[in-house]
Design a protein around this motif. Structure first.
Motif, PDB file in Angstrom:
ATOM      1  N   GLY A 125       0.812  -1.222   0.000  1.00 46.74           N
ATOM      2  CA  GLY A 125       0.000   0.000   0.000  1.00 46.74           C
ATOM      3  C   GLY A 125       0.843   1.269   0.000  1.00 46.74           C
ATOM      4  N   ILE A 126       1.842   1.311   0.861  1.00 48.33           N
ATOM      5  CA  ILE A 126       2.715   2.502   0.930  1.00 48.33           C
ATOM      6  C   ILE A 126       3.456   2.681  -0.386  1.00 48.33           C
ATOM      7  N   LEU A 127       4.031   1.608  -0.910  1.00 47.88           N
ATOM      8  CA  LEU A 127       4.811   1.718  -2.152  1.00 47.88           C
ATOM      9  C   LEU A 127       3.937   2.086  -3.348  1.00 47.88           C
ATOM     10  N   ALA A 128       2.718   1.573  -3.395  1.00 51.25           N
ATOM     11  CA  ALA A 128       1.795   1.947  -4.483  1.00 51.25           C
ATOM     12  C   ALA A 128       1.493   3.441  -4.418  1.00 51.25           C
ATOM     13  N   SER A 129       1.296   3.963  -3.221  1.00 49.36           N
ATOM     14  CA  SER A 129       1.045   5.407  -3.051  1.00 49.36           C
ATOM     15  C   SER A 129       2.271   6.220  -3.442  1.00 49.36           C
ATOM     16  N   VAL A 130       3.444   5.739  -3.058  1.00 50.02           N
ATOM     17  CA  VAL A 130       4.689   6.455  -3.401  1.00 50.02           C
ATOM     18  C   VAL A 130       4.855   6.521  -4.904  1.00 50.02           C
ATOM     19  N   VAL A 131       4.607   5.410  -5.590  1.00 45.21           N
ATOM     20  CA  VAL A 131       4.757   5.373  -7.052  1.00 45.21           C
ATOM     21  C   VAL A 131       3.793   6.368  -7.713  1.00 45.21           C
ATOM     22  N   LYS A 132       2.527   6.404  -7.245  1.00 45.89           N
ATOM     23  CA  LYS A 132       1.569   7.374  -7.790  1.00 45.89           C
ATOM     24  C   LYS A 132       2.055   8.802  -7.584  1.00 45.89           C
ATOM     25  N   GLN A 133       2.599   9.050  -6.415  1.00 41.38           N
ATOM     26  CA  GLN A 133       3.098  10.395  -6.090  1.00 41.38           C
ATOM     27  C   GLN A 133       4.290  10.748  -6.978  1.00 41.38           C
ATOM     28  N   LEU A 134       5.176   9.812  -7.209  1.00 37.58           N
ATOM     29  CA  LEU A 134       6.361  10.068  -8.039  1.00 37.58           C
ATOM     30  C   LEU A 134       6.001  10.266  -9.509  1.00 37.58           C
ATOM     31  N   ASP A 135       4.919   9.606  -9.954  1.00 39.17           N
ATOM     32  CA  ASP A 135       4.491   9.740 -11.347  1.00 39.17           C
ATOM     33  C   ASP A 135       3.895  11.103 -11.636  1.00 39.17           C
ATOM     34  N   ASN A 136       3.416  11.790 -10.617  1.00 39.78           N
ATOM     35  CA  ASN A 136       2.770  13.103 -10.824  1.00 39.78           C
ATOM     36  C   ASN A 136       3.768  14.213 -10.910  1.00 39.78           C
TER      37      ASN A 136
END
Length: 136
Positions: A125-136
């Motif tokens: 969950g944390i890593l999925a959120s981090v990836v979304k944040q980095l993609d933006n």
């Protein structure tokens, strides 16, 4: 030595350093490499790169973890195992250009092996959120 084995060895060193809080990183790395009989040149380079890379980018990595926690959670509440896995995976995704799916999958597999029952879901969950944040 394959990449997963090297990653697991690196995780164990990160975890050990989380527990010990010793500032002499070079000595810790060298002792770890010696005591685990790591002869593989790629493994040694990877371990050193990740450990020094996490140290150099610790503030950014910690902020990414902190921002993606639930509002009532603080980083010091995360188990040392989960924190070590998050640091490793985020460093790989953000600074090593390891495909995020690979980094997340490897972290989740290590969480299954070393973490608590809910660690794999927490890490994912944390890593999925981090990836979304980095993609933006």
């Amino acid at each position: 030595m394959n990449r997963s084995t090297i990653r697991e060895l690196t995780f164990k060193l990160i975890y050990s350093m989380e527990i010990q809080k010793d500032d002499d990183i070079e000595e810790q790395i060298n002792l770890y490499i010696q005591s685990n009989n790591i002869e593989d040149k790629k493994a040694k380079e990877y371990i050193k790169d990740v450990i020094y890379g996490i140290k150099a980018n610790l503030e950014v990595i910690s902020n990414l973890i902190e921002k993606n926690l639930k509002s009532d959670w603080k980083i010091d509440r995360i188990s040392k195992i989960d924190l070590s896995l998050l640091k490793l995976a985020i460093y790989e995704i953000k600074y090593k250009e390891i495909p995020y799916k690979v980094a997340i999958n490897e972290a989740v597999e290590l969480a299954k092996k070393y973490g608590e029952d809910n660690s794999k879901n927490f890490i994912n969950g944390i890593l999925a959120s981090v990836v979304k944040q980095l993609d933006n």
